[in-house]
Design an enzyme around this catalytic site. Sequence first.
Site, PDB file in Angstrom:
ATOM      1  N   GLU A  48       0.888  -1.175   0.000  1.00 18.88           N
ATOM      2  CA  GLU A  48       0.000   0.000   0.000  1.00 18.88           C
ATOM      3  C   GLU A  48       0.913   1.208   0.000  1.00 18.88           C
ATOM      4  OE1 GLU A  48      -3.163   0.049  -0.312  1.00 18.88           O
ATOM      5  OE2 GLU A  48      -3.760  -1.985   0.172  1.00 18.88           O
TER       6      GLU A  48
ATOM      7  N   CYS B 115      -2.622   8.896   2.676  1.00 20.30           N
ATOM      8  CA  CYS B 115      -2.327   8.457   1.318  1.00 20.30           C
ATOM      9  C   CYS B 115      -3.513   8.732   0.410  1.00 20.30           C
ATOM     10  CB  CYS B 115      -1.994   6.971   1.314  1.00 20.30           C
ATOM     11  SG  CYS B 115      -3.243   6.001   2.140  1.00 20.30           S
TER      12      CYS B 115
HETATM   13  P1  NAD Z   1       8.213   5.414   4.587  1.00 14.65           P
HETATM   14  O1  NAD Z   1       8.194   4.595   3.369  1.00 14.65           O
HETATM   15  O2  NAD Z   1       9.370   6.315   4.795  1.00 14.65           O
HETATM   16  O3  NAD Z   1       8.143   4.510   5.885  1.00 14.65           O
HETATM   17  C1  NAD Z   1       7.160   3.495   6.044  1.00 14.65           C
HETATM   18  C2  NAD Z   1       7.706   2.399   6.915  1.00 14.65           C
HETATM   19  O4  NAD Z   1       8.829   1.808   6.260  1.00 14.65           O
HETATM   20  C3  NAD Z   1       8.208   2.873   8.267  1.00 14.65           C
HETATM   21  O5  NAD Z   1       7.926   1.877   9.231  1.00 14.65           O
HETATM   22  C4  NAD Z   1       9.697   2.982   8.062  1.00 14.65           C
HETATM   23  O6  NAD Z   1      10.436   2.825   9.256  1.00 14.65           O
HETATM   24  C5  NAD Z   1       9.947   1.814   7.128  1.00 14.65           C
HETATM   25  N1  NAD Z   1      11.157   1.960   6.323  1.00 14.65           N
HETATM   26  C6  NAD Z   1      11.729   3.101   5.880  1.00 14.65           C
HETATM   27  N2  NAD Z   1      12.846   2.807   5.167  1.00 14.65           N
HETATM   28  C7  NAD Z   1      12.976   1.464   5.163  1.00 14.65           C
HETATM   29  C8  NAD Z   1      13.925   0.566   4.607  1.00 14.65           C
HETATM   30  N3  NAD Z   1      14.971   0.980   3.904  1.00 14.65           N
HETATM   31  N4  NAD Z   1      13.737  -0.750   4.806  1.00 14.65           N
HETATM   32  C9  NAD Z   1      12.694  -1.188   5.506  1.00 14.65           C
HETATM   33  N5  NAD Z   1      11.771  -0.399   6.080  1.00 14.65           N
HETATM   34  C10 NAD Z   1      11.900   0.927   5.904  1.00 14.65           C
HETATM   35  O7  NAD Z   1       6.825   6.201   4.581  1.00 14.65           O
HETATM   36  P2  NAD Z   1       6.287   7.233   5.685  1.00 14.65           P
HETATM   37  O8  NAD Z   1       6.921   8.544   5.423  1.00 14.65           O
HETATM   38  O9  NAD Z   1       6.382   6.667   7.060  1.00 14.65           O
HETATM   39  O10 NAD Z   1       4.744   7.251   5.323  1.00 14.65           O
HETATM   40  C11 NAD Z   1       4.233   8.046   4.344  1.00 14.65           C
HETATM   41  C12 NAD Z   1       3.966   7.278   3.071  1.00 14.65           C
HETATM   42  O11 NAD Z   1       3.088   6.180   3.320  1.00 14.65           O
HETATM   43  C13 NAD Z   1       3.253   8.124   2.046  1.00 14.65           C
HETATM   44  O12 NAD Z   1       3.820   7.943   0.780  1.00 14.65           O
HETATM   45  C14 NAD Z   1       1.841   7.592   2.064  1.00 14.65           C
HETATM   46  O13 NAD Z   1       1.116   7.806   0.896  1.00 14.65           O
HETATM   47  C15 NAD Z   1       2.045   6.167   2.361  1.00 14.65           C
HETATM   48  N6  NAD Z   1       0.823   5.563   2.889  1.00 14.65           N
HETATM   49  C16 NAD Z   1       0.106   4.726   2.089  1.00 14.65           C
HETATM   50  C17 NAD Z   1      -1.066   4.165   2.544  1.00 14.65           C
HETATM   51  C18 NAD Z   1      -1.870   3.241   1.656  1.00 14.65           C
HETATM   52  O14 NAD Z   1      -2.695   2.513   2.172  1.00 14.65           O
HETATM   53  N7  NAD Z   1      -1.656   3.217   0.348  1.00 14.65           N
HETATM   54  C19 NAD Z   1      -1.524   4.444   3.828  1.00 14.65           C
HETATM   55  C20 NAD Z   1      -0.786   5.310   4.627  1.00 14.65           C
HETATM   56  C21 NAD Z   1       0.396   5.864   4.142  1.00 14.65           C
END
Ligand code: NAD
Length: 459
Positions: free
Chosen positions: A232, A266
């Site tokens: 997602e 999102c």
């Molecule tokens: P992010 O991708 O930076 O982080 C998400 C998760 O991934 C966190 O737990 C983070 O610690 C982990 N993460 C980060 N780098 C990683 C790596 N290299 N390896 C493994 N894990 C890692 O995103 P964010 O800034 O926390 O959240 C915002 C994003 O999430 C936005 O793009 C938003 O649209 C998206 N989002 C999507 C949905 C959906 O259902 N489509 C819902 C909510 C948020």
Amino acid sequence: MGNIQIVNPANGSLVSAVHNHSVQECVAAAEVASTAFTAWRKTLPRQRGEILRTAFDIMVAEQEALAELIVSENGKVLSDARAEVAYAAEFFRWFSEEAVRIDGDLRQAPNGTNWLAVTREPVGVALCITPWNFPAAMATRKVGPALAAGCTVLLKAAHETPLTAYAIADILKRAGLPDGVLQVITPDPPGDAVAALLASGIVRKLSFTGSTRVGSLLLSQAASNIVNCSMELGGNAPFIICDDADIDAAVDGAMIAKMRNGGAACTAANRFYVHTQVLDEFTSKFVKRMSALVVGDGMAPTTTLGPLVSAVQQSRVSSLVERAITEGAIALCGASATPAPMHGYAATVLAGVQQHHSIIQQEVFGPVAPIIEVQDIEESIPLFNGVDHGLVSYIYTRNHGRGMRLAHALETGMVGLNRGLVSDPAAPFGGVKQSGLGREGGHDGLLAFMETKYVSTDW
Ligand code: NAD
């Protein structure tokens, strides 16, 4: 490894600290989850359902405390946090009902020689990775179906908001979940630990919610062991207002689609396409509502817009707006950051925006609404579809048939037709293109944590 400090985005104060798990501790947790899976997968569907139902009851009873915890680590307004807890709890109720509705299939082979019996089995140990924007709901949307299916879970919470994840794990424990079935892990930075888990051969399912950039990286890591993935990812939702729209309803819908969670969703409306005939009316009414929002501490009763989660997010939103103004956009309200230590940003409406502007091509993830004027809605469909993402779109029109035709033409996994909110635990939530793979919620959400087994038989 030390601890991870959790800071209140409204005032910079230290809320709490949690353990920073090492790579070895995360892999050891996966081994525990693998051992627990042997027993958990054999539990009765009714038993799994009743644990989830009890967890729902506890979450509802403890809504206020959980909402206050969310405000303290995420910054959102208390009313948004209460709504999130209610929404998050509904995933436990929905999947408590789905746990006893795991279906199969039995058919005679077309040539009549045998029978095709199809059953479902839990995938195995699931690694669920969640973002900071909905720390409760993104966790329950994954943990609920995983447990209902019979999987054991490692929940990797965002480092900004781990306290909510730990609180949810505690609720499930009090609801009767056996030890080892759900473990929260908080490695920071997470990259090495998640890579080790995906390479371990123990994790059989990756369910990730977060940015497209990280999702794409994890898909490549998951490829080496062919780990089953649900993604997602980011959104970039168009909000389309036709010439025949009910403008007051469109303004109400725009406030929800844009400002729910302070714009950090999102599903947030990212680009407003407004027909020339209704542009002035919509813009003036929308700017009035946006200008009235008061930025402040999410716990203060006068606050209607909480701060962004961190200084990083605040400066990212500031830069996007500054760049849009340099490219020719005009700020009709807002366009200012609150001074430190609060990471706030004023609700902002930008006029005179064009499709090629960078703010249209990126996910804003904050309280900023760029407006593009369009002369013809149907001819503008290539603009609505002209981005890499495809999570959700919103349409306002009084002509339902026209709305359904537009919905059909839009390249998104979900559409809000005369509604500014699509999220529903009973519905399949997810996107197309770079917004992700698979669906969460509904019946699809359960199947995401199950494998299909086919037995060819005769009797
Ligand atoms: P992010 O991708 O930076 O982080 C998400 C998760 O991934 C966190 O737990 C983070 O610690 C982990 N993460 C980060 N780098 C990683 C790596 N290299 N390896 C493994 N894990 C890692 O995103 P964010 O800034 O926390 O959240 C915002 C994003 O999430 C936005 O793009 C938003 O649209 C998206 N989002 C999507 C949905 C959906 O259902 N489509 C819902 C909510 C948020």
